[in-house]
Motif scaffolding. Structure first.
Motif, PDB file in Angstrom:
ATOM      1  N   PHE A 147       0.835  -1.205   0.000  1.00 49.72           N
ATOM      2  CA  PHE A 147       0.000   0.000   0.000  1.00 49.72           C
ATOM      3  C   PHE A 147       0.871   1.256   0.000  1.00 49.72           C
ATOM      4  N   HIS A 148       1.863   1.289   0.878  1.00 48.66           N
ATOM      5  CA  HIS A 148       2.744   2.458   0.950  1.00 48.66           C
ATOM      6  C   HIS A 148       3.554   2.625  -0.335  1.00 48.66           C
ATOM      7  N   ARG A 149       4.042   1.523  -0.898  1.00 47.96           N
ATOM      8  CA  ARG A 149       4.813   1.621  -2.145  1.00 47.96           C
ATOM      9  C   ARG A 149       3.965   2.210  -3.268  1.00 47.96           C
ATOM     10  N   GLU A 150       2.713   1.769  -3.349  1.00 45.53           N
ATOM     11  CA  GLU A 150       1.832   2.275  -4.404  1.00 45.53           C
ATOM     12  C   GLU A 150       1.592   3.776  -4.247  1.00 45.53           C
ATOM     13  N   LEU A 151       1.385   4.227  -3.020  1.00 42.46           N
ATOM     14  CA  LEU A 151       1.118   5.652  -2.815  1.00 42.46           C
ATOM     15  C   LEU A 151       2.379   6.493  -2.995  1.00 42.46           C
ATOM     16  N   GLN A 152       3.522   5.956  -2.665  1.00 36.19           N
ATOM     17  CA  GLN A 152       4.768   6.675  -2.942  1.00 36.19           C
ATOM     18  C   GLN A 152       4.961   6.844  -4.447  1.00 36.19           C
ATOM     19  N   GLN A 153       4.669   5.793  -5.196  1.00 41.30           N
ATOM     20  CA  GLN A 153       4.777   5.875  -6.650  1.00 41.30           C
ATOM     21  C   GLN A 153       3.767   6.863  -7.214  1.00 41.30           C
ATOM     22  N   ARG A 154       2.556   6.853  -6.661  1.00 41.83           N
ATOM     23  CA  ARG A 154       1.536   7.802  -7.104  1.00 41.83           C
ATOM     24  C   ARG A 154       1.985   9.237  -6.839  1.00 41.83           C
ATOM     25  N   ALA A 155       2.579   9.476  -5.677  1.00 39.81           N
ATOM     26  CA  ALA A 155       3.036  10.831  -5.341  1.00 39.81           C
ATOM     27  C   ALA A 155       4.102  11.316  -6.320  1.00 39.81           C
ATOM     28  N   LYS A 156       4.923  10.393  -6.815  1.00 40.08           N
ATOM     29  CA  LYS A 156       5.984  10.771  -7.748  1.00 40.08           C
ATOM     30  C   LYS A 156       5.474  10.912  -9.179  1.00 40.08           C
ATOM     31  N   ALA A 157       4.641   9.963  -9.603  1.00 39.01           N
ATOM     32  CA  ALA A 157       4.275   9.889 -11.018  1.00 39.01           C
ATOM     33  C   ALA A 157       2.926  10.517 -11.347  1.00 39.01           C
ATOM     34  N   TRP A 158       1.947  10.391 -10.445  1.00 39.55           N
ATOM     35  CA  TRP A 158       0.596  10.883 -10.742  1.00 39.55           C
ATOM     36  C   TRP A 158       0.024  11.645  -9.542  1.00 39.55           C
ATOM     37  N   PRO A 159       0.672  12.706  -9.112  1.00 39.32           N
ATOM     38  CA  PRO A 159       0.224  13.394  -7.894  1.00 39.32           C
ATOM     39  C   PRO A 159      -1.117  14.099  -8.039  1.00 39.32           C
ATOM     40  N   HIS A 160      -1.579  14.302  -9.275  1.00 43.63           N
ATOM     41  CA  HIS A 160      -2.829  15.033  -9.473  1.00 43.63           C
ATOM     42  C   HIS A 160      -3.896  14.180 -10.164  1.00 43.63           C
ATOM     43  N   SER A 161      -3.730  12.865 -10.137  1.00 42.49           N
ATOM     44  CA  SER A 161      -4.746  11.996 -10.732  1.00 42.49           C
ATOM     45  C   SER A 161      -5.931  11.850  -9.780  1.00 42.49           C
ATOM     46  N   LEU A 162      -7.059  11.422 -10.340  1.00 47.01           N
ATOM     47  CA  LEU A 162      -8.304  11.374  -9.579  1.00 47.01           C
ATOM     48  C   LEU A 162      -8.315  10.199  -8.603  1.00 47.01           C
ATOM     49  N   LEU A 163      -8.873  10.434  -7.420  1.00 45.22           N
ATOM     50  CA  LEU A 163      -9.066   9.396  -6.408  1.00 45.22           C
ATOM     51  C   LEU A 163     -10.564   9.165  -6.248  1.00 45.22           C
ATOM     52  N   ASP A 164     -11.039   8.022  -6.741  1.00 46.60           N
ATOM     53  CA  ASP A 164     -12.463   7.695  -6.697  1.00 46.60           C
ATOM     54  C   ASP A 164     -12.705   6.485  -5.814  1.00 46.60           C
ATOM     55  N   THR A 165     -13.787   6.511  -5.068  1.00 53.75           N
ATOM     56  CA  THR A 165     -14.238   5.315  -4.355  1.00 53.75           C
ATOM     57  C   THR A 165     -15.664   4.948  -4.742  1.00 53.75           C
ATOM     58  N   SER A 166     -16.414   5.893  -5.285  1.00 58.48           N
ATOM     59  CA  SER A 166     -17.730   5.637  -5.880  1.00 58.48           C
ATOM     60  C   SER A 166     -17.884   6.539  -7.093  1.00 58.48           C
ATOM     61  N   THR A 167     -18.509   6.002  -8.142  1.00 58.56           N
ATOM     62  CA  THR A 167     -18.800   6.796  -9.333  1.00 58.56           C
ATOM     63  C   THR A 167     -20.174   6.399  -9.861  1.00 58.56           C
ATOM     64  N   HIS A 168     -20.582   7.038 -10.959  1.00 59.72           N
ATOM     65  CA  HIS A 168     -21.842   6.673 -11.609  1.00 59.72           C
ATOM     66  C   HIS A 168     -21.780   5.256 -12.169  1.00 59.72           C
ATOM     67  N   ASP A 169     -20.562   4.725 -12.340  1.00 60.85           N
ATOM     68  CA  ASP A 169     -20.369   3.428 -12.985  1.00 60.85           C
ATOM     69  C   ASP A 169     -20.098   2.308 -11.983  1.00 60.85           C
ATOM     70  N   SER A 170     -20.099   2.616 -10.688  1.00 55.54           N
ATOM     71  CA  SER A 170     -19.776   1.607  -9.675  1.00 55.54           C
ATOM     72  C   SER A 170     -20.835   0.510  -9.632  1.00 55.54           C
ATOM     73  N   LYS A 171     -20.377  -0.710  -9.377  1.00 53.11           N
ATOM     74  CA  LYS A 171     -21.312  -1.819  -9.192  1.00 53.11           C
ATOM     75  C   LYS A 171     -21.979  -1.741  -7.823  1.00 53.11           C
TER      76      LYS A 171
END
Length: 519
Positions: A147-171
């Motif tokens: 989990f920490h490795r993924e978020l460290q990578q996100r902070a470096k590579a995609w710091p402004h990408s969207l964080l979704d937990t529910s959307t119009h398309d969620s099951k």
């Protein structure tokens, strides 16, 4: 159409002109069926290494499984998909190769969506909270380290990408999934209950086309769905009301048609659908299903409380991790929605405005913040919670993001080590930028944490010696808990600083700290 384009490309060269339209179509079908991702992103001038690997994997898998006599057709298609067939050539031939590669990647995304999201996700019901768009039903979770490795990578590579937990398309909404996730922690207890409920409800089934209806798989889907969506205000032994029964009935109709096993949109089986609808009505009716409801409701209440803690942990991580958090309409409070059209219902914004007014009054004067936080935590612990605790957490955290925008937009992500008896049940990290910092700590796997009468992560004595280790520069400061207004000072031992989990989680089930101004 794809096979026709490919056939014209094949006919343009003497080495490939013998491939028939049927052989090309069959090979294409097998490659699409073996494609490991929704689509590639090839352009006229660019082919990434991941996209190359996806194409190679799909072609090789299809080639191994194929019954086609001349498997060299797969090598030809591979070269076209990689745009190698058009390399060094100009004019219409190269444009045909590029056009085919572009259309192919549009086609695979639609096939994947229909085959995975709209078919397999309604058949494979082992743990349906995993059957989500972008998810993998085979993967139950990750370790804190991953989990920490993924978020460290996100902070470096995609710091402004969207964080979704529910959307119009969620099951299923984020809170429904959080409840169902609890079942993965208590498999033996869950298995015993499902077996008991199946025995209780056997007489409510029918025989359709020589088989029981609903099927065991559809019945299992229904029980998980009820665990995730059951209304908060229902008491033991009583049904949830007509509106809820109608929602579940509509969902089950969509689910069994999407699964395409006993009925479908193209070929509806009216008898099977009627049997499923009758089963839903029977097990949710207080008069005909009293033994089932008396067994189901207490267990569901237990799961819902634990699921509430999961939801709060998820919300706080989403609002503080690297990225731009997105909140789908209505998810400021508990939202127990299923797939569309259920998640397109009107949102009660008047209620949310009333919640905001109550929160503003509850934290004024500031000395009342701790009492309000404890009151909200007590509500969740006692099973009488209307979602205000989630609203409060969202409101307070978004306000903090607004006050420290640069920290959360550009700050480093720093994993924090957790030690002690219950270390496996706490995840912590810091966001740091210059002299600004925030610390986040959330509980995990609460079903295994809350034993021997414990009912909440915010409970005295629960955490024993568990502590969050701090790096030297963060161990010298005082912290203010943004959710409870408590002031915390790190302790020191053996030359290192730390914060005790018992102090962090004394009044609220999740933690958000900021550096105390001027300290």
């Amino acid at each position: 159409m794809l096979a026709n384009i490919l056939s014209r490309i094949a006919l343009a060269e003497r080495h490939t002109c013998d491939f028939t339209l049927n052989s090309l179509r069959d090979a294409l079908s097998e490659i699409v069926a073996n494609f490991p991702v929704y689509r590639t992103y090839i352009t006229e001038t660019h082919l990434s290494e991941p996209d190359r690997a996806y194409i190679e994997e799909a072609v090789q898998s299809a080639k191994r499984q194929s019954a086609i006599a001349d498997v060299t057709v797969f090598d030809f298609i591979r070269e076209v998909l990689l745009t190698q067939k058009g390399a060094g050539q100009t004019g219409s031939y190269r444009q045909s190769v590029i056009r085919f590669a572009m259309k192919f990647q549009q086609f695979t995304s639609a096939v994947m969506a229909k085959g995975l999201e709209d078919t397999s996700f309604y058949r494979y019901n082992r743990l349906v909270s995993l059957n989500e768009v972008g998810g993998d039903p085979r993967k139950f979770g990750v370790s804190p380290e991953e989990f920490h490795r993924e978020l460290q990578q996100r902070a470096k590579a995609w710091p402004h990408s969207l964080l979704d937990t529910s959307t119009h398309d969620s099951k299923r909404s984020e809170d429904v999934r959080s409840r169902i996730n609890v079942l993965s922690e208590i498999p033996a207890l869950w298995r015993r209950n499902v077996r008991r409920w199946r025995e209780m409800n056997t007489d409510k089934k029918r025989m359709v086309d020589g088989s029981e209806a609903p099927s065991r798989n559809d019945e299992y889907l229904l029980y998980q769905t009820l665990i995730g969506t059951w209304p908060s205000r229902t008491t033991e032994g009583t049904g949830p009301g007509t509106e809820f029964r109608d929602r579940i009935n509509q969902y089950m109709l969509k689910a069994i048609r999407e699964a395409k096993q006993r009925t479908s949109w193209a070929n509806p089986n009216a008898d099977y659908e009627a049997a499923v609808a009758g089963f839903v009505k029977a097990i949710l009716s207080p008069t005909s299903a009293e033994p089932f409801l008396e067994s189901f409701v207490p267990f569901q209440r237990y799961v819902a409380r634990l699921g509430g803690f999961n939801s709060l942990s998820q919300v706080l991580i989403k609002l503080t991790a690297p990225g731009v958090p997105d909140i789908y309409q209505g998810n400021e409070l508990w939202d127990l929605s299923l797939v569309d059209p259920d998640n397109r219902r009107a949102v009660d914004y008047t209620r949310r405005q009333r919640c905001l007014t109550e929160m503003l009054e509850g934290v004024n004067p500031p000395e009342r913040i701790t009492a309000l936080a404890r009151e909200l935590a007590n509500g969740l612990e006692n099973g009488d919670n209307d979602g205000r605790i989630k609203f409060y957490l969202t409101w307070k955290t978004l306000n903090l993001r607004k006050q420290h925008a640069s920290l959360f937009q550009h700050g480093d992500y720093l994993p924090l080590t957790v030690l002690g008896a219950k270390a496996n049940h706490l995840v912590a990290f810091a966001r740091r930028q210059g002299s600004s910092a925030a610390i986040v700590a959330v509980p995990r796997m609460c079903a295994r944490l809350l034993v021997n009468g414990a009912i909440s992560p915010a409970q005295s004595g629960l955490w024993e010696d568990t502590r969050v280790e701090l790096p030297p520069d963060l161990a010298k400061s005082k912290y203010r808990n943004a959710l409870t207004a408590e002031l915390l000072l790190p302790e020191r031992a053996a030359g290192s600083g730390f914060l005790r989990a018992s102090s962090l989680l004394g009044n609220f089930p999740v933690v958000l700290l900021t550096l105390e101004s001027g300290k």
